[in-house]
Design a protein around this motif. Sequence first.
Motif, PDB file in Angstrom:
ATOM      1  N   LYS A   9      53.303  40.785   1.985  1.00 19.51           N
ATOM      2  CA  LYS A   9      54.579  40.071   1.866  1.00 19.51           C
ATOM      3  C   LYS A   9      54.326  38.583   2.047  1.00 19.51           C
ATOM      4  N   GLY A  10      55.031  37.762   1.286  1.00 16.23           N
ATOM      5  CA  GLY A  10      54.927  36.326   1.485  1.00 16.23           C
ATOM      6  C   GLY A  10      55.188  35.547   0.218  1.00 16.23           C
ATOM      7  N   ILE A  11      55.293  34.233   0.404  1.00 14.07           N
ATOM      8  CA  ILE A  11      55.421  33.306  -0.708  1.00 14.07           C
ATOM      9  C   ILE A  11      54.198  32.397  -0.693  1.00 14.07           C
ATOM     10  N   TYR A  12      53.579  32.273  -1.828  1.00  8.30           N
ATOM     11  CA  TYR A  12      52.383  31.457  -1.982  1.00  8.30           C
ATOM     12  C   TYR A  12      52.694  30.328  -2.952  1.00  8.30           C
ATOM     13  N   THR A  13      52.388  29.103  -2.557  1.00  9.81           N
ATOM     14  CA  THR A  13      52.689  27.944  -3.394  1.00  9.81           C
ATOM     15  C   THR A  13      51.416  27.164  -3.674  1.00  9.81           C
ATOM     16  N   LEU A  14      51.168  26.898  -4.934  1.00  5.82           N
ATOM     17  CA  LEU A  14      49.983  26.155  -5.373  1.00  5.82           C
ATOM     18  C   LEU A  14      50.458  24.818  -5.922  1.00  5.82           C
ATOM     19  N   PHE A  15      50.245  23.750  -5.152  1.00  8.99           N
ATOM     20  CA  PHE A  15      50.822  22.454  -5.482  1.00  8.99           C
ATOM     21  C   PHE A  15      49.889  21.593  -6.329  1.00  8.99           C
ATOM     22  N   TYR A  16      50.462  21.042  -7.388  1.00  7.56           N
ATOM     23  CA  TYR A  16      49.858  19.967  -8.171  1.00  7.56           C
ATOM     24  C   TYR A  16      50.728  18.728  -7.950  1.00  7.56           C
ATOM     25  N   ARG A  17      50.476  17.643  -8.681  1.00  4.35           N
ATOM     26  CA  ARG A  17      51.166  16.384  -8.404  1.00  4.35           C
ATOM     27  C   ARG A  17      52.666  16.453  -8.666  1.00  4.35           C
ATOM     28  N   SER A  18      53.073  17.140  -9.722  1.00  2.81           N
ATOM     29  CA  SER A  18      54.505  17.153 -10.056  1.00  2.81           C
ATOM     30  C   SER A  18      55.007  18.537 -10.441  1.00  2.81           C
ATOM     31  N   HIS A  19      54.234  19.560 -10.139  1.00  6.93           N
ATOM     32  CA  HIS A  19      54.702  20.925 -10.327  1.00  6.93           C
ATOM     33  C   HIS A  19      53.944  21.838  -9.368  1.00  6.93           C
ATOM     34  N   PHE A  20      54.499  22.991  -9.134  1.00  6.23           N
ATOM     35  CA  PHE A  20      53.790  23.969  -8.316  1.00  6.23           C
ATOM     36  C   PHE A  20      54.040  25.368  -8.863  1.00  6.23           C
ATOM     37  N   ILE A  21      53.060  26.224  -8.628  1.00  4.20           N
ATOM     38  CA  ILE A  21      53.174  27.627  -9.011  1.00  4.20           C
ATOM     39  C   ILE A  21      53.594  28.408  -7.776  1.00  4.20           C
ATOM     40  N   LEU A  22      54.613  29.235  -7.927  1.00  2.00           N
ATOM     41  CA  LEU A  22      55.121  30.045  -6.821  1.00  2.00           C
ATOM     42  C   LEU A  22      54.848  31.516  -7.119  1.00  2.00           C
ATOM     43  N   ILE A  23      54.223  32.188  -6.154  1.00  2.00           N
ATOM     44  CA  ILE A  23      53.981  33.627  -6.255  1.00  2.00           C
ATOM     45  C   ILE A  23      54.708  34.296  -5.100  1.00  2.00           C
ATOM     46  N   LEU A  24      55.608  35.216  -5.409  1.00  2.00           N
ATOM     47  CA  LEU A  24      56.334  35.951  -4.374  1.00  2.00           C
ATOM     48  C   LEU A  24      55.830  37.391  -4.356  1.00  2.00           C
ATOM     49  N   VAL A  25      55.389  37.820  -3.161  1.00  2.00           N
ATOM     50  CA  VAL A  25      54.876  39.175  -2.985  1.00  2.00           C
ATOM     51  C   VAL A  25      55.771  39.914  -2.005  1.00  2.00           C
ATOM     52  N   LYS A  26      56.133  41.127  -2.378  1.00  2.00           N
ATOM     53  CA  LYS A  26      56.998  41.932  -1.525  1.00  2.00           C
ATOM     54  C   LYS A  26      56.599  43.396  -1.707  1.00  2.00           C
ATOM     55  N   GLY A  27      56.306  44.071  -0.598  1.00  2.00           N
ATOM     56  CA  GLY A  27      55.909  45.466  -0.696  1.00  2.00           C
ATOM     57  C   GLY A  27      54.624  45.680  -1.464  1.00  2.00           C
ATOM     58  N   PHE A  28      53.650  44.777  -1.256  1.00  2.00           N
ATOM     59  CA  PHE A  28      52.341  44.851  -1.908  1.00  2.00           C
ATOM     60  C   PHE A  28      52.436  44.733  -3.427  1.00  2.00           C
ATOM     61  N   LYS A  29      53.497  44.099  -3.916  1.00  2.00           N
ATOM     62  CA  LYS A  29      53.639  43.900  -5.356  1.00  2.00           C
ATOM     63  C   LYS A  29      54.063  42.468  -5.640  1.00  2.00           C
ATOM     64  N   VAL A  30      53.494  41.882  -6.653  1.00  2.00           N
ATOM     65  CA  VAL A  30      53.921  40.555  -7.088  1.00  2.00           C
ATOM     66  C   VAL A  30      55.266  40.708  -7.791  1.00  2.00           C
ATOM     67  N   GLN A  31      56.301  40.103  -7.208  1.00  2.00           N
ATOM     68  CA  GLN A  31      57.649  40.203  -7.764  1.00  2.00           C
ATOM     69  C   GLN A  31      57.984  39.033  -8.678  1.00  2.00           C
ATOM     70  N   LEU A  32      57.350  37.890  -8.425  1.00  2.00           N
ATOM     71  CA  LEU A  32      57.653  36.687  -9.201  1.00  2.00           C
ATOM     72  C   LEU A  32      56.417  35.810  -9.265  1.00  2.00           C
ATOM     73  N   LEU A  33      56.163  35.250 -10.434  1.00  2.00           N
ATOM     74  CA  LEU A  33      55.091  34.277 -10.611  1.00  2.00           C
ATOM     75  C   LEU A  33      55.626  33.256 -11.609  1.00  2.00           C
ATOM     76  N   GLN A  34      55.924  32.063 -11.114  1.00  2.00           N
ATOM     77  CA  GLN A  34      56.625  31.085 -11.941  1.00  2.00           C
ATOM     78  C   GLN A  34      56.223  29.662 -11.558  1.00  2.00           C
ATOM     79  N   GLU A  46      49.022  25.607  -0.531  1.00  2.00           N
ATOM     80  CA  GLU A  46      47.688  25.128  -0.887  1.00  2.00           C
ATOM     81  C   GLU A  46      47.802  24.164  -2.054  1.00  2.00           C
ATOM     82  N   GLY A  47      46.717  23.474  -2.333  1.00  2.00           N
ATOM     83  CA  GLY A  47      46.728  22.521  -3.434  1.00  2.00           C
ATOM     84  C   GLY A  47      46.847  21.092  -2.949  1.00  2.00           C
ATOM     85  N   LEU A  48      47.331  20.238  -3.831  1.00  2.00           N
ATOM     86  CA  LEU A  48      47.342  18.794  -3.591  1.00  2.00           C
ATOM     87  C   LEU A  48      48.572  18.393  -2.773  1.00  2.00           C
ATOM     88  N   ILE A  49      48.561  18.783  -1.521  1.00  2.00           N
ATOM     89  CA  ILE A  49      49.650  18.456  -0.606  1.00  2.00           C
ATOM     90  C   ILE A  49      49.038  18.032   0.724  1.00  2.00           C
TER      91      ILE A  49
END
Length: 275
Positions: free
Chosen positions: A166-191, A224-227
């Motif tokens: 479970k958790g939210i993972y954020t990968l930061f670049y300078r002006s955008h970031f990728i968000l991965i949401l995991v719930k119940g051992f499954k990736v629910q969102l990747l945007q 994680e990333g450029l933050i």
Amino acid sequence: MVQKTFGIYTTTDTTAEEERLYVELGQRHIALWTAEETTRQILAFELFEHEMSPLDSLAEVLKQVKLFSRLLDNRYAKTQVIWENQECLLVPNSFHDREIAPNYLDLMFGNSVNTLVQEQQRPAEQMTAVFRIPRNWKDAAQQYFPGAAFEHKYLQLYYRFSNDPKGIYTLFYRSHFILILVKGFKVQLLQTFDYQTPEDALYHILNTCNQYKMDYDTTPVHVEGLIDLNSPMYEELKKYLRDVSTAEPSGEWQIGSEFAQHPPHYFLPFFKMMS
């Protein structure tokens, strides 16, 4: 305009047959790094940021990058090219239909011209990445990296996070970031989300929590990333999210002392792509 943001090089002696080149072609950046095949030690890393629009010439950007890159002049045993753009959908193989796949993208991102629809599968994960890239991107990548293997970043990230509880993972670049949401051992969102201010990024994270009914106080948010940890961005996240932390390297790869002047989480969004 192309700007070189990072240029880190180790003094490890290797031959071309022992090195693998990784290239991430992003919406606003090009990252290059090399690793020793057997030890998985990172030998060098370069990051170039650019202001290219989606349909501008990638070949022209790569031409400018080559002027300042110490990595593109060498030959490598293998080259891996990673597409990093947001017009990508992950479709379970059981629902995937190649004939109508372009319609998925039109529905989500609108119609597009001068683009190519591409697909990539990982049978073990039963998932297909359906994505589109500007036609000139593919032409330029094949010109500069002949014989390279290609993959989309989303599919590798899906593979990386599918076993987390479970958790939210954020990968930061300078002006955008990728968000991965995991719930119940499954990736629910990747945007991918664009942002201009810390409040923009915070809004997208809080809104995602609301949509997936995840509590702000108990959901771990990994950054994680450029933050910078002293930046207004990180302070804003800490103010509203109780469980915020920077991700740590997993030990799958090694970095030398030349990288020590920067925190390891800067490089995680890139080095996690090493297959």
